[in-house]
Enzyme design. Structure first.
Site, PDB file in Angstrom:
ATOM      1  N   GLU A 163       0.795  -1.248   0.000  1.00 56.26           N
ATOM      2  CA  GLU A 163       0.000   0.000   0.000  1.00 56.26           C
ATOM      3  C   GLU A 163       0.818   1.284   0.000  1.00 56.26           C
ATOM      4  O   GLU A 163       0.647   2.174   0.841  1.00 56.26           O
ATOM      5  CB  GLU A 163      -0.961  -0.026   1.192  1.00 56.26           C
ATOM      6  CG  GLU A 163      -1.868  -1.244   1.213  1.00 56.26           C
ATOM      7  CD  GLU A 163      -2.752  -1.335   2.453  1.00 56.26           C
ATOM      8  OE1 GLU A 163      -2.827  -0.374   3.221  1.00 56.26           O
ATOM      9  OE2 GLU A 163      -3.368  -2.404   2.652  1.00 56.26           O
ATOM     10  N   GLU A 275      -6.024 -10.995  -1.259  1.00 53.39           N
ATOM     11  CA  GLU A 275      -6.833 -10.813  -0.044  1.00 53.39           C
ATOM     12  C   GLU A 275      -8.334 -10.800  -0.373  1.00 53.39           C
ATOM     13  O   GLU A 275      -9.101 -10.018   0.159  1.00 53.39           O
ATOM     14  CB  GLU A 275      -6.430  -9.526   0.679  1.00 53.39           C
ATOM     15  CG  GLU A 275      -4.949  -9.424   0.984  1.00 53.39           C
ATOM     16  CD  GLU A 275      -4.556  -8.200   1.790  1.00 53.39           C
ATOM     17  OE1 GLU A 275      -5.432  -7.525   2.346  1.00 53.39           O
ATOM     18  OE2 GLU A 275      -3.338  -7.919   1.871  1.00 53.39           O
TER      19      GLU A 275
HETATM   20  O1  G3I Z   1      -2.196  -8.939  18.308  1.00 50.94           O
HETATM   21  C1  G3I Z   1      -3.202  -9.749  18.899  1.00 50.94           C
HETATM   22  C2  G3I Z   1      -2.661 -11.124  19.226  1.00 50.94           C
HETATM   23  O2  G3I Z   1      -1.650 -11.045  20.223  1.00 50.94           O
HETATM   24  C3  G3I Z   1      -3.781 -11.962  19.744  1.00 50.94           C
HETATM   25  O3  G3I Z   1      -3.316 -13.275  19.987  1.00 50.94           O
HETATM   26  C4  G3I Z   1      -4.881 -12.001  18.698  1.00 50.94           C
HETATM   27  C5  G3I Z   1      -6.071 -12.804  19.253  1.00 50.94           C
HETATM   28  O4  G3I Z   1      -7.208 -12.540  18.494  1.00 50.94           O
HETATM   29  O5  G3I Z   1      -5.327 -10.685  18.368  1.00 50.94           O
HETATM   30  C6  G3I Z   1      -4.303  -9.863  17.872  1.00 50.94           C
HETATM   31  O6  G3I Z   1      -5.002  -8.686  17.715  1.00 50.94           O
HETATM   32  C7  G3I Z   1      -5.240  -8.107  16.503  1.00 50.94           C
HETATM   33  C8  G3I Z   1      -5.441  -9.018  15.267  1.00 50.94           C
HETATM   34  O7  G3I Z   1      -5.829  -8.239  14.121  1.00 50.94           O
HETATM   35  C9  G3I Z   1      -6.506 -10.066  15.468  1.00 50.94           C
HETATM   36  O8  G3I Z   1      -7.772  -9.447  15.495  1.00 50.94           O
HETATM   37  C10 G3I Z   1      -4.098  -7.176  16.128  1.00 50.94           C
HETATM   38  O9  G3I Z   1      -3.801  -6.385  17.248  1.00 50.94           O
HETATM   39  C11 G3I Z   1      -4.581  -6.329  14.953  1.00 50.94           C
HETATM   40  O10 G3I Z   1      -3.568  -5.402  14.551  1.00 50.94           O
HETATM   41  C12 G3I Z   1      -4.849  -7.234  13.782  1.00 50.94           C
HETATM   42  O11 G3I Z   1      -5.420  -6.443  12.752  1.00 50.94           O
HETATM   43  C13 G3I Z   1      -5.150  -6.889  11.419  1.00 50.94           C
HETATM   44  C14 G3I Z   1      -4.913  -5.635  10.555  1.00 50.94           C
HETATM   45  O12 G3I Z   1      -4.646  -6.020   9.188  1.00 50.94           O
HETATM   46  C15 G3I Z   1      -3.719  -4.840  11.065  1.00 50.94           C
HETATM   47  O13 G3I Z   1      -2.614  -5.681  11.100  1.00 50.94           O
HETATM   48  C16 G3I Z   1      -6.343  -7.636  10.848  1.00 50.94           C
HETATM   49  O14 G3I Z   1      -6.531  -8.852  11.584  1.00 50.94           O
HETATM   50  C17 G3I Z   1      -6.094  -7.966   9.366  1.00 50.94           C
HETATM   51  O15 G3I Z   1      -7.241  -8.570   8.788  1.00 50.94           O
HETATM   52  C18 G3I Z   1      -5.746  -6.702   8.576  1.00 50.94           C
HETATM   53  O16 G3I Z   1      -5.356  -7.140   7.294  1.00 50.94           O
HETATM   54  C19 G3I Z   1      -5.030  -6.104   6.337  1.00 50.94           C
HETATM   55  C20 G3I Z   1      -3.853  -6.584   5.510  1.00 50.94           C
HETATM   56  O17 G3I Z   1      -2.742  -6.856   6.350  1.00 50.94           O
HETATM   57  C21 G3I Z   1      -3.498  -5.565   4.423  1.00 50.94           C
HETATM   58  N1  G3I Z   1      -4.675  -5.323   3.567  1.00 50.94           N
HETATM   59  C22 G3I Z   1      -5.839  -4.838   4.330  1.00 50.94           C
HETATM   60  C23 G3I Z   1      -6.230  -5.894   5.386  1.00 50.94           C
HETATM   61  C24 G3I Z   1      -7.467  -5.465   6.126  1.00 50.94           C
HETATM   62  O18 G3I Z   1      -7.229  -4.290   6.848  1.00 50.94           O
END
Ligand code: G3I
Length: 366
Positions: A163, A275
């Site tokens: 991105e 994705e």
């Molecule tokens: O970090 C904790 C982890 O320690 C814990 O074990 C786990 C339990 O559920 O949760 C984790 O928390 C969050 C995780 O999502 C699960 O919900 C993270 O803090 C959070 O940052 C993470 O968010 C992800 C987001 O990107 C930011 O990284 C989303 O799942 C993920 O679907 C989203 O994916 C992005 C792609 O990387 C790039 N393209 C867009 C896409 C959607 O935003």
């Protein structure tokens, strides 16, 4: 709703109704489809079917693990290879999560694409501060060196930069206004790819982005950047189209998708669908209509891509609605109540939905 949208929606719903009448979306699908999983249909066509997962999902949910092994040949870490997870504190790496996923994937015979090495989001505050006030170049190269060296031979590809293009930020060449850009200029993209290639010359190096299918300026900005990278001899091998589709809120630009794929092929690069999912929580209909419109939108999109190229991956952002990021209000403000989003191939109970059958049909047609 704008008149054009109303016409588009009417056409979409008619298409769904038509398929319902034709039985294409009815429950009693062609039994031959039940025999073959997506990875089997894709096998021999040079296409990986993939899913974004976490090691916990594979470890703690055996039914989900069974579906991933049955339907997919590749997995991507949904968040376990991002800086917030890998680098909680300055000078510290925590590879435990991604290591676990790599080990599971190896045992299950699944390939892995790493995601992402360089992104502006999912960054710990200390890293953003270091980029803006410290030695951004060393931080960039140090992260890439440590991470790609550790997983050399264990991942088949990396999303090296994620991105980087956002023309509405008003920066030259349509770059996104990020700490990496502010610290290093547009050259941070080439530097990241060159460094990754130095450390892991065998990995497929991917530039990953979203919005090509909805925003012509985004598409053109990415194409301009890719052409410049190629002209400068930067080692980049593929473009990842994230493919986060919308059931109703946005109108697809199939012609732009076709033009984009043709241009990428001319540059000698592969296309990956990285994705794929459909955001439908803003579409108020019954389950059959919701599943129908998800399938119909995905079919229009896949037809546009497949008319121009064969993607090396069709990877979904999740594989069952049970784990969709779009069901979490923090990522989907259209869904403040956290309703289940039905934008993936399997429903909450891992039953195949019309989207699964559409993808199976598209794979068979290749
Ligand atoms: O970090 C904790 C982890 O320690 C814990 O074990 C786990 C339990 O559920 O949760 C984790 O928390 C969050 C995780 O999502 C699960 O919900 C993270 O803090 C959070 O940052 C993470 O968010 C992800 C987001 O990107 C930011 O990284 C989303 O799942 C993920 O679907 C989203 O994916 C992005 C792609 O990387 C790039 N393209 C867009 C896409 C959607 O935003």
């Amino acid at each position: 709703m704008k008149p054009g949208r109303r016409k588009f929606m009417a056409g979409m719903l008619a298409s769904v109704a038509g398929r319902n009448a034709a039985g294409a979306l009815t429950r009693n699908h062609d039994t031959s489809e039940e025999v073959h999983a997506l990875r089997e249909i894709a096998f021999g066509k040079g296409i990986h079917v993939g899913a974004a997962v976490s090691s916990d999902q594979l470890r703690l949910d055996p039914s989900f693990r069974h579906e991933i092994v049955k339907e997919c040949s590749l997995v991507v870490p949904e968040w376990q290879a991002k800086w917030t997870t890998l680098r909680p504190l300055p000078g510290q790496f925590d590879f435990s999560g991604f290591d676990a996923l790599i080990k599971q994937s190896g045992a299950l015979g699944l390939a892995v694409r790493g995601h992402p090495l360089v992104w502006h989001a999912a960054m710990p505050a200390w890293a953003t501060n270091e980029i803006l006030t410290g030695d951004a170049r060393s931080l960039l190269e140090g992260h890439i060196a440590t991470t790609t060296k550790r997983y050399r031979g264990k991942v088949i590809a990396w999303d090296v930069v994620n991105e980087a293009i956002r023309p509405e930020d008003g920066i030259a060449y349509g770059f996104r206004d990020t700490p990496w850009y502010r610290a290093l200029g547009a050259g941070y993209v080439a530097a990241a790819f060159r460094h990754a290639a130095e450390i892991d010359p065998d990995a497929r190096l991917v530039y990953n982005d979203y919005g090509v299918e909805y925003d012509d300026r985004r598409a053109d900005g990415i194409l301009d950047m890719v052409k410049r990278l190629r002209d400068d001899g930067v080692p980049i091998h593929a473009i990842g189209l994230q493919s986060h589709l919308w059931a109703t809120r946005k109108q697809l630009h199939p012609r732009t998708v076709k033009r984009f794929c043709r241009a990428i092929k001319r540059e000698g690069l592969d296309i990956l669908i990285t994705e794929l999912d459909v955001r439908e929580t803003d579409f108020l209909g019954d389950i059959e209509s919701r599943d129908g419109i998800v399938s119909a939108v995905a079919e229009i999109y896949l037809d546009a891509i497949l008319s121009e190229c064969i993607p090396k991956e069709i990877t979904f952002w999740g594989f069952s609605d049970k784990y969709s990021w779009l069901s979490k209000p923090m990522y989907n403000p259209e869904n403040p109540a956290g309703h289940l989003n039905r934008g993936l191939p399997l429903d909450y109970s891992y039953s195949r939905k019309p989207l699964w059958h559409t993808v199976a049909r598209k794979l068979r047609e290749i």
